[in-house]
Design an enzyme around this catalytic site. Structure first.
Site, PDB file in Angstrom:
ATOM      1  N   SER A 101       0.794  -1.238   0.000  1.00 30.21           N
ATOM      2  CA  SER A 101       0.000   0.000   0.000  1.00 30.21           C
ATOM      3  C   SER A 101       0.823   1.283   0.000  1.00 30.21           C
ATOM      4  O   SER A 101       0.243   2.366  -0.067  1.00 30.21           O
ATOM      5  CB  SER A 101      -0.973   0.011   1.182  1.00 30.21           C
ATOM      6  OG  SER A 101      -2.051  -0.861   0.937  1.00 30.21           O
ATOM      7  N   LYS A 104       0.005   3.614  -2.693  1.00 33.16           N
ATOM      8  CA  LYS A 104      -1.044   4.626  -2.570  1.00 33.16           C
ATOM      9  C   LYS A 104      -0.466   6.042  -2.487  1.00 33.16           C
ATOM     10  O   LYS A 104      -1.181   7.019  -2.741  1.00 33.16           O
ATOM     11  CB  LYS A 104      -1.925   4.341  -1.352  1.00 33.16           C
ATOM     12  CG  LYS A 104      -2.810   3.098  -1.486  1.00 33.16           C
ATOM     13  CD  LYS A 104      -3.687   2.896  -0.262  1.00 33.16           C
ATOM     14  CE  LYS A 104      -4.701   1.773  -0.422  1.00 33.16           C
ATOM     15  NZ  LYS A 104      -4.114   0.438  -0.311  1.00 33.16           N
ATOM     16  N   SER A 160      -6.060   3.002   4.638  1.00 35.31           N
ATOM     17  CA  SER A 160      -5.496   2.323   3.467  1.00 35.31           C
ATOM     18  C   SER A 160      -6.577   1.569   2.711  1.00 35.31           C
ATOM     19  O   SER A 160      -6.370   0.454   2.209  1.00 35.31           O
ATOM     20  CB  SER A 160      -4.373   1.370   3.894  1.00 35.31           C
ATOM     21  OG  SER A 160      -3.511   1.089   2.831  1.00 35.31           O
TER      22      SER A 160
END
Length: 420
Positions: A101, A104, A160
């Site tokens: 993640s 991101k 997340s």
């Protein structure tokens, strides 16, 4: 947009975590002695300096410099000065690994200029959530429910949430367009180890980044005020499910970055202000963080530590930050974080789509204003030079500083990116 009810940031005045003694190449030696660990490629990118292309730990200690912490098990890591771009030390910096993640950060850095926080709402369709991977982290976005762009960005940064990512990607123009925009932006940043397949960081064949690239991406994102404020928000209210005949209620979400919020055996880190953590089966644990102390701002990235200790990625990142603050000015840099291409050429990146059509995208590295969350919510990092824990509260939609200190969120940006 409605003000958030609660912004909480607990930053302990934690003592510096010990940076104990091993030789500077201890992490590299550990790799060599453990045949079970994957080995970095013999040849890696030399972007940022020839030493960054070498396998193993790269550091050049000067007089009075502390040695690197022991027990660093990350397959790849880097410590850099966020402002000057100097790389203080690195380990397999350009090893291309699954990012989880932390991808991101690139998603947000690419889309935030186009999908600015607004008071307008978006009604989520079933198709928006159809392609979310099994076992994904979720914030709780529901089909047929409405959310503001601000709500969705909170879901991305704090929880997340892959569901929030997928909805924002659809608002941007769909998954293929989002992936293409992210890849183009990575190339603009010279994050050339990065290949984007899934914008939420979910494991996908061929999706890779590197500690070097994730640090470049974080450095770019942190020059956007919206990005800084979301990354530094510890907790917030998120819209809940609408039940027939009842008022829709909010529920609290907390940032999963343990160096920001603490918990589960991890202490909040003094001076932390984000940025992003991640975990998938193939990536292991990944983390990129930014912190300030005594006027020095450092970025650290750790990818896939092998230590069995709980939350090793945070503890190794904290050790590296401690080392970086103690070593600042006492080491010879082993490389540099290169500037975006547009800094060299003087040209801005191309315009990107918005939810309502096309709009000019500000140049990479430009501080792009508050755009929303500054008007309603934000949490700070701990005071740098003072070491005093700090917090911000929302009073009638306006920010109020409750304690003195130096706030990375409100620090003067953009960074002074070097021209080559």
């Amino acid at each position: 947009m409605p003000a958030l009810k609660k912004i909480a940031l607990t930053v302990a005045s934690a003592a510096l975590l010990p940076g104990l003694v091993l030789s500077p190449a201890s992490a590299a030696d550990k790799d060599k002695s453990d045949d079970r660990q994957p080995k970095p490629p013999a040849t890696m990118s030399s972007l940022g300096g020839e030493r960054l292309a070498r396998a193993g730990t790269q550091v050049a200690l000067g007089p009075g410099a502390p040695v690197l912490p022991k027990e660093l098990t990350g397959r790849s890591w880097i410590v850099a000065n966020a402002e000057s771009g100097e790389v203080l030390a690195a380990h397999n910096a350009h090893w291309r690994l699954p990012p989880a993640s932390t991808m991101k950060m690139l998603f947000a850095d690419t889309l935030l200029p186009a999908l600015r926080p607004t008071t307008s709402t978006y009604t989520v369709k079933d198709s928006d959530l159809a392609a979310i991977g099994e076992g994904s982290s979720l914030v709780g976005v529901k089909e047929d429910h409405t959310y503001t762009v601000h709500d969705l960005w909170l879901g991305v940064f704090l929880r997340s949430g892959n569901d929030a990512v997928h909805v924002l990607a659809q608002m941007y123009g769909g998954m293929p367009r989002t992936v293409a925009a992210m890849q183009k932006h990575a190339e603009e940043l010279q994050a050339l180890d990065t290949r984007v397949v899934s914008p939420d960081g979910y494991d996908a064949p061929g999706q890779v980044s590197s500690a070097y690239d994730l640090t470049l991406i974080a450095r770019s994102g942190l020059q956007k005020k919206d990005f800084r404020e979301y990354a530094a928000t510890a907790s917030a209210d998120f819209p809940g499910e609408q039940k027939t005949g009842k008022k829709r209620e909010n529920f609290e979400i907390q940032n999963t970055n343990r160096l920001l919020t603490g918990g589960l055996g991890v202490d909040p880190y003094q001076g932390i202000a984000g940025v992003k953590n991640g975990y998938t089966t193939h990536a292991g644990n990944t983390f990129t963080g930014v912190a300030e102390r005594d006027g020095t701002v450092l970025l650290v990235t750790v990818m896939n530590p092998s230590a069995e200790e709980s939350h090793a990625v945070y503890k190794e990142a904290a050790h590296l930050l401690d080392w970086g603050f103690a070593a600042s000015g006492k080491v010879t840099p082993v490389g540099e974080l290169v500037p975006p291409k547009s800094v060299d050429t003087g040209t801005a990146p191309s315009a990107g789509p918005t939810s309502g059509g096309k709009g000019a995208q500000p140049a990479a590295g430009a501080d792009q204003g508050s755009g929303g969350p500054a008007d309603t919510a934000h949490a700070s990092a701990a005071g740098g030079s003072s070491g005093v824990g700090t917090a911000l509260a929302v009073i009638g939609g306006a920010l109020a500083v409750l304690a003195a200190g130096v706030f990375l969120v409100n620090r003067r940006w953009p960074l002074h990116l070097p021209r080559r």
